[in-house]
Design a protein around this motif. Structure first.
Motif, PDB file in Angstrom:
ATOM      1  N   GLY A 261       0.819  -1.211   0.000  1.00  0.00           N
ATOM      2  CA  GLY A 261       0.000   0.000   0.000  1.00  0.00           C
ATOM      3  C   GLY A 261       0.848   1.253   0.000  1.00  0.00           C
ATOM      4  O   GLY A 261       0.555   2.223  -0.729  1.00  0.00           O
ATOM      5  N   ARG A 262       1.893   1.257   0.805  1.00  0.00           N
ATOM      6  CA  ARG A 262       2.785   2.424   0.833  1.00  0.00           C
ATOM      7  C   ARG A 262       3.461   2.629  -0.517  1.00  0.00           C
ATOM      8  O   ARG A 262       3.643   3.763  -0.960  1.00  0.00           O
ATOM      9  N   SER A 263       3.841   1.546  -1.152  1.00  0.00           N
ATOM     10  CA  SER A 263       4.480   1.630  -2.459  1.00  0.00           C
ATOM     11  C   SER A 263       3.557   2.347  -3.448  1.00  0.00           C
ATOM     12  O   SER A 263       3.986   3.241  -4.194  1.00  0.00           O
ATOM     13  N   PHE A 264       2.282   1.969  -3.453  1.00  0.00           N
ATOM     14  CA  PHE A 264       1.300   2.626  -4.317  1.00  0.00           C
ATOM     15  C   PHE A 264       1.134   4.098  -3.920  1.00  0.00           C
ATOM     16  O   PHE A 264       1.178   4.985  -4.768  1.00  0.00           O
ATOM     17  N   ASP A 265       0.958   4.339  -2.625  1.00  0.00           N
ATOM     18  CA  ASP A 265       0.766   5.716  -2.141  1.00  0.00           C
ATOM     19  C   ASP A 265       1.966   6.598  -2.463  1.00  0.00           C
ATOM     20  O   ASP A 265       1.793   7.758  -2.859  1.00  0.00           O
ATOM     21  N   PHE A 266       3.161   6.070  -2.284  1.00  0.00           N
ATOM     22  CA  PHE A 266       4.368   6.854  -2.557  1.00  0.00           C
ATOM     23  C   PHE A 266       4.413   7.288  -4.024  1.00  0.00           C
ATOM     24  O   PHE A 266       4.765   8.416  -4.337  1.00  0.00           O
ATOM     25  N   ARG A 267       4.076   6.364  -4.937  1.00  0.00           N
ATOM     26  CA  ARG A 267       4.080   6.711  -6.366  1.00  0.00           C
ATOM     27  C   ARG A 267       3.072   7.809  -6.649  1.00  0.00           C
ATOM     28  O   ARG A 267       3.359   8.771  -7.356  1.00  0.00           O
ATOM     29  N   VAL A 268       1.868   7.675  -6.095  1.00  0.00           N
ATOM     30  CA  VAL A 268       0.807   8.646  -6.343  1.00  0.00           C
ATOM     31  C   VAL A 268       1.163  10.016  -5.767  1.00  0.00           C
ATOM     32  O   VAL A 268       0.911  11.048  -6.393  1.00  0.00           O
ATOM     33  N   MET A 269       1.782  10.042  -4.584  1.00  0.00           N
ATOM     34  CA  MET A 269       2.080  11.304  -3.900  1.00  0.00           C
ATOM     35  C   MET A 269       3.431  11.904  -4.287  1.00  0.00           C
ATOM     36  O   MET A 269       3.781  12.989  -3.833  1.00  0.00           O
ATOM     37  N   GLY A 270       4.224  11.209  -5.101  1.00  0.00           N
ATOM     38  CA  GLY A 270       5.524  11.733  -5.500  1.00  0.00           C
ATOM     39  C   GLY A 270       6.570  11.641  -4.404  1.00  0.00           C
ATOM     40  O   GLY A 270       7.436  12.508  -4.298  1.00  0.00           O
TER      41      GLY A 270
ATOM     42  N   GLU B  79       9.854  10.161  -3.000  1.00  0.00           N
ATOM     43  CA  GLU B  79      11.063   9.467  -3.436  1.00  0.00           C
ATOM     44  C   GLU B  79      11.437   8.433  -2.376  1.00  0.00           C
ATOM     45  O   GLU B  79      11.424   8.732  -1.180  1.00  0.00           O
ATOM     46  N   ALA B  80      11.757   7.212  -2.824  1.00  0.00           N
ATOM     47  CA  ALA B  80      12.100   6.138  -1.889  1.00  0.00           C
ATOM     48  C   ALA B  80      13.243   5.303  -2.445  1.00  0.00           C
ATOM     49  O   ALA B  80      13.342   5.102  -3.649  1.00  0.00           O
ATOM     50  N   ALA B  81      14.094   4.817  -1.557  1.00  0.00           N
ATOM     51  CA  ALA B  81      15.192   3.923  -1.924  1.00  0.00           C
ATOM     52  C   ALA B  81      14.973   2.589  -1.217  1.00  0.00           C
ATOM     53  O   ALA B  81      14.661   2.554  -0.028  1.00  0.00           O
ATOM     54  N   GLY B  82      15.094   1.502  -1.962  1.00  0.00           N
ATOM     55  CA  GLY B  82      14.983   0.168  -1.387  1.00  0.00           C
ATOM     56  C   GLY B  82      13.570  -0.369  -1.296  1.00  0.00           C
ATOM     57  O   GLY B  82      13.370  -1.530  -0.924  1.00  0.00           O
ATOM     58  N   LEU B  83      12.584   0.429  -1.640  1.00  0.00           N
ATOM     59  CA  LEU B  83      11.190   0.040  -1.449  1.00  0.00           C
ATOM     60  C   LEU B  83      10.796  -1.178  -2.279  1.00  0.00           C
ATOM     61  O   LEU B  83      10.196  -2.114  -1.755  1.00  0.00           O
ATOM     62  N   SER B  84      11.122  -1.190  -3.556  1.00  0.00           N
ATOM     63  CA  SER B  84      10.719  -2.328  -4.390  1.00  0.00           C
ATOM     64  C   SER B  84      11.402  -3.617  -3.942  1.00  0.00           C
ATOM     65  O   SER B  84      10.789  -4.692  -3.950  1.00  0.00           O
ATOM     66  N   ASP B  85      12.662  -3.515  -3.522  1.00  0.00           N
ATOM     67  CA  ASP B  85      13.357  -4.705  -3.012  1.00  0.00           C
ATOM     68  C   ASP B  85      12.731  -5.191  -1.706  1.00  0.00           C
ATOM     69  O   ASP B  85      12.625  -6.398  -1.471  1.00  0.00           O
ATOM     70  N   LEU B  86      12.303  -4.260  -0.854  1.00  0.00           N
ATOM     71  CA  LEU B  86      11.647  -4.634   0.399  1.00  0.00           C
ATOM     72  C   LEU B  86      10.342  -5.366   0.112  1.00  0.00           C
ATOM     73  O   LEU B  86      10.075  -6.419   0.697  1.00  0.00           O
ATOM     74  N   VAL B  87       9.538  -4.834  -0.794  1.00  0.00           N
ATOM     75  CA  VAL B  87       8.259  -5.469  -1.133  1.00  0.00           C
ATOM     76  C   VAL B  87       8.506  -6.870  -1.701  1.00  0.00           C
ATOM     77  O   VAL B  87       7.802  -7.822  -1.342  1.00  0.00           O
ATOM     78  N   SER B  88       9.511  -7.009  -2.545  1.00  0.00           N
ATOM     79  CA  SER B  88       9.845  -8.335  -3.109  1.00  0.00           C
ATOM     80  C   SER B  88      10.308  -9.301  -2.031  1.00  0.00           C
ATOM     81  O   SER B  88       9.933 -10.476  -2.036  1.00  0.00           O
ATOM     82  N   ALA B  89      11.125  -8.818  -1.098  1.00  0.00           N
ATOM     83  CA  ALA B  89      11.619  -9.678  -0.016  1.00  0.00           C
ATOM     84  C   ALA B  89      10.466 -10.144   0.872  1.00  0.00           C
ATOM     85  O   ALA B  89      10.422 -11.311   1.292  1.00  0.00           O
ATOM     86  N   LEU B  90       9.533  -9.246   1.150  1.00  0.00           N
ATOM     87  CA  LEU B  90       8.376  -9.622   1.968  1.00  0.00           C
ATOM     88  C   LEU B  90       7.496 -10.633   1.246  1.00  0.00           C
ATOM     89  O   LEU B  90       6.948 -11.546   1.871  1.00  0.00           O
TER      90      LEU B  90
ATOM     91  N   VAL C 218      14.898  -2.925   3.546  1.00  0.00           N
ATOM     92  CA  VAL C 218      14.916  -1.552   4.048  1.00  0.00           C
ATOM     93  C   VAL C 218      14.173  -0.642   3.086  1.00  0.00           C
ATOM     94  O   VAL C 218      14.044  -0.942   1.899  1.00  0.00           O
ATOM     95  N   ALA C 219      13.713   0.475   3.604  1.00  0.00           N
ATOM     96  CA  ALA C 219      13.157   1.540   2.773  1.00  0.00           C
ATOM     97  C   ALA C 219      13.569   2.866   3.407  1.00  0.00           C
ATOM     98  O   ALA C 219      13.446   3.050   4.609  1.00  0.00           O
ATOM     99  N   LEU C 220      14.081   3.757   2.582  1.00  0.00           N
ATOM    100  CA  LEU C 220      14.430   5.106   2.996  1.00  0.00           C
ATOM    101  C   LEU C 220      13.564   6.038   2.161  1.00  0.00           C
ATOM    102  O   LEU C 220      13.557   5.935   0.930  1.00  0.00           O
ATOM    103  N   TYR C 221      12.811   6.908   2.825  1.00  0.00           N
ATOM    104  CA  TYR C 221      11.894   7.771   2.090  1.00  0.00           C
ATOM    105  C   TYR C 221      11.739   9.101   2.800  1.00  0.00           C
ATOM    106  O   TYR C 221      12.109   9.255   3.964  1.00  0.00           O
ATOM    107  N   GLY C 222      11.202  10.060   2.060  1.00  0.00           N
ATOM    108  CA  GLY C 222      10.982  11.391   2.602  1.00  0.00           C
ATOM    109  C   GLY C 222       9.528  11.772   2.475  1.00  0.00           C
ATOM    110  O   GLY C 222       8.668  10.935   2.226  1.00  0.00           O
ATOM    111  N   LYS C 223       9.284  13.032   2.615  1.00  0.00           N
ATOM    112  CA  LYS C 223       7.932  13.561   2.438  1.00  0.00           C
ATOM    113  C   LYS C 223       7.726  13.856   0.953  1.00  0.00           C
ATOM    114  O   LYS C 223       8.695  13.967   0.204  1.00  0.00           O
ATOM    115  N   PRO C 224       6.467  13.985   0.521  1.00  0.00           N
ATOM    116  CA  PRO C 224       6.215  14.258  -0.899  1.00  0.00           C
ATOM    117  C   PRO C 224       6.974  15.489  -1.400  1.00  0.00           C
ATOM    118  O   PRO C 224       6.998  16.527  -0.756  1.00  0.00           O
TER     119      PRO C 224
END
Length: 146
Positions: A54-63, A65-76, A111-117
């Motif tokens: 859900g966060r992955s989808f929300d992050f894309r929609v809200m702009g 920026e995230a590092a490691g997110l897709s790898d985290l989702v795949s690992a889970l 891991v996921a590293l992210y900021g605000k939109p």
């Protein structure tokens, strides 16, 4: 049981399967970064998959920026749904790092590293490996021939 930033960095150093391990470790080493209390730190892999998907989808929609997110989702996604996990969270200003660990806190899942939109991630420079200093005096192989 709590964990320190130093312990998290050591776990990340051993997590060769985590592509953003050095970047997140650099973020954790920053003196301004603080581990924060996560009241929902324990979860099963199935719940973590839903949350981070859900966060992955929300992050894309809200702009965001995230590092490691897709790898985290795949690992889970690769874990059995009932596997217990712990999520450690660190924050500095507008940036957050989430480190998902096995329940024993002995291995990093992702891991996921992210900021605000609209806020870019902090700049990252990879640590240079330490090189051995060459001996200052070169071996003279022909010294005895003179």
């Amino acid at each position: 049981m709590s964990i320190t930033k130093v312990q998290l960095c050591a776990l990340l150093a051993d997590a060769l399967h985590v592509s953003e391990r050095e970047r997140v470790a650099a973020f954790l080493r920053d003196p301004a970064t603080q581990l924060i209390d996560n009241p929902f730190s324990s979860a099963r892999a199935a719940a973590a998959r839903n949350i981070w998907g859900g966060r992955s989808f929300d992050f894309r929609v809200m702009g965001v920026e995230a590092a490691g997110l897709s790898d985290l989702v795949s690992a889970l996604a690769a874990l059995p749904g009932a596997e217990p996990l712990i999520e450690e969270v660190a924050r500095s200003g507008p940036h957050t790092a989430s480190v998902v660990l096995g329940a024993d806190r002995g291995r990093v899942i992702g891991v996921a590293l992210y900021g605000k939109p609209g806020i870019p991630l902090p700049p990252f420079t990879a640590r240079r490996p330490r090189r051995r200093v060459a001996a200052s005096a070169q071996l003279d192989l022909f010294a005895d021939l003179r």
